[in-house]
Enzyme design. Sequence first.
Site, PDB file in Angstrom:
ATOM      1  CG  ASP A 125      68.887  -6.981 -34.765  1.00 37.78           C
ATOM      2  OD1 ASP A 125      69.344  -6.230 -34.540  1.00 37.78           O
ATOM      3  OD2 ASP A 125      68.091  -7.680 -34.375  1.00 37.78           O
ATOM      4  CD  GLU A 133      73.033 -10.077 -31.973  1.00 44.35           C
ATOM      5  OE1 GLU A 133      73.235 -10.899 -31.584  1.00 44.35           O
ATOM      6  OE2 GLU A 133      72.234  -9.089 -31.861  1.00 44.35           O
ATOM      7  CD  GLU A 134      68.731  -8.210 -29.687  1.00 41.10           C
ATOM      8  OE1 GLU A 134      69.016  -9.417 -29.738  1.00 41.10           O
ATOM      9  OE2 GLU A 134      70.180  -7.680 -29.375  1.00 41.10           O
ATOM     10  CG  HIS A 186      68.269  -8.085 -24.447  1.00 41.29           C
ATOM     11  ND1 HIS A 186      68.026  -9.749 -24.562  1.00 41.29           N
ATOM     12  CD2 HIS A 186      68.925  -7.582 -25.433  1.00 41.29           C
ATOM     13  CE1 HIS A 186      68.459  -9.667 -25.783  1.00 41.29           C
ATOM     14  NE2 HIS A 186      69.595  -8.227 -26.494  1.00 41.29           N
TER      15      HIS A 186
HETATM   16 ZN    ZN Z   1      71.186  -8.385 -27.456  1.00 41.23          ZN
HETATM   17 ZN    ZN Z   2      73.341  -7.039 -29.281  1.00 42.90          ZN
END
Ligand code: ZN
Ligand code: ZN
Length: 417
Positions: A86, A144-145, A386
Site C-alpha cells: 500500500d 500495512e500503513e 513518509h
Molecule cells: Zn510506512
Molecule cells: Zn513501510
Amino acid sequence: MTEPADVARVTRDITSGLGTADLEGFYQDLHRHPELSFQEHRTAARLAARLRTAGFEVTEGVARTGVVGVLAHGEGPVVWLRGDMDALPVREETGLPYASAVDGVMHACGHDLHVTWLAAAAGALAAARDVWSGTLVVVGQPAEEAGGGAAAMVADGVHERFPRPDVLFGQHVTPGLAGFCPHTPGLTLSASDDVDVVVHGVGGHGSRPESTVDPVVTAAYIVTRLQTVVSREVAAGEPAVLTVGRFHAGTQGNIIPAEARLSLNVRTQDTRVRERVLTAIRRIVEGECAAAGCPVPPEITVHPGCPSTVNDAALDREIAAVHRELLGEHAVFDFGQAMGSEDFSLLAPKGVPYDYWYLTSTPAAVWEAAPGEELTERLARVPGNHSPLFAPDPSVLLPGVRTLVAAALSRLDTFRP
Ligand code: ZN
Ligand code: ZN
C-alpha cells in the site's frame, strides 16, 4: 547448502540474468500508480500476473486485496517471503519523471520497491527451482500503513488455506546512504497502540462559563498531564513514546463545546511498560474529568495495533552472515531498536521464527549534500519514509532482490550444485 559463501554465490548466479530495465520498468509503473490501504487492486494484479507467469499457484483477494503465491517443489521446508503493497495519502514532491500520477497519493514508504523485490525474487527462485526443494510462499500484504492488513490475512485463513510457514522473511527500505543492509538480532521494532478519548463536558455560551463544564480546558489538562507518563512513570532505560496527535473540540470562539476528542499513539517495547502506560492514560483521563466535574465519565478506547517485532536472534545472525557475503562485510551492521512499528510479525504463527531487515536507499549525491558530520545528523536531514520527497535510489533494486533470494535459499533444502 549451509555455507553463507555458497548461498551468496548461487544467489548471484540465479539473479544475474535479471534485466535492470525490466526491474526499473516494473518499479516505476508501481510508483506511478500508488494505491491506498485495502485498495491495492492494480498493484495486486501486477504482482499476481508476475507470480503466475513464474509458475506459482496464485490466490487473489485474500483479505480483500492480498495475494498469495505458492510454488511447491518437492520435500522440504515452507519458506514465506512477505512484501507490503500500500501507498500513503501524501502529495508527491520528488519531481521524478515517474512520480505519482494520482493526486494526493504516493508510495512514500517504498512499498512499491517491496513489491518489485518480491516479484523479482519469486521469479528468480522459480526459474532456478532445480537448485532447491521445499515450498516457497510469496505473500503480497495489503494495508500495512493503515494497519490491519496482516491481521486481516490471518483472519481470512492465510495459515490454514496455504502451507504453514517454517520461517518468514521480510525487508523494508529505509533512509541512509544506499547499499547497506542493517540487521537486528532480537527486538527491532516497537509495539504501537492507538487510544481515542472523548471528554464529555457541558456546552454553553462562551460568556457564561459558570453554566458549563468546559471540555477544552479539561482536555488541555489531560494533554499536559499525559506528558508525565513517560517522563515520570516509566524508568529511564525503558523506551516509550506517547504522542497526542489529534485534539478536536468546538466550532467557534463564543461557544463552549459539549465534548472534546483526543487521539493518542503509544509506542513501547516491553509488555509490562505497555500495560503501565495504558493504565496511566486511563487513570489520568478519568482523574482530570472527575476533577473538572464532568457529568459523564470519559470514553477511552484502546485500539491494539502492532505487537513489537522480535527477530529470532539465531536466524537473524544466519541471514546477516549470508547478506555480508552478498553485499560486503561493511554493508551489514546492527541497526539497534527503533520506535517504528510493523504488522509483519502477525504473519508468523506463534513459535515460528522470522527475520526482518532493512535496505538503505538514499542516493549518494543526496547523502553527500546533507548537512552535518555525524551519521545521525545526516539521517535526520535526508528525506525519509513518509516524506513527500522520499525517493529511493534505483541502485537498490537488484540488491533487494538478492537479499530476499539469499534468505529463502538459506532455509530451503538445496541441492549442491
Ligand atoms: Zn510506512
Ligand atoms: Zn513501510
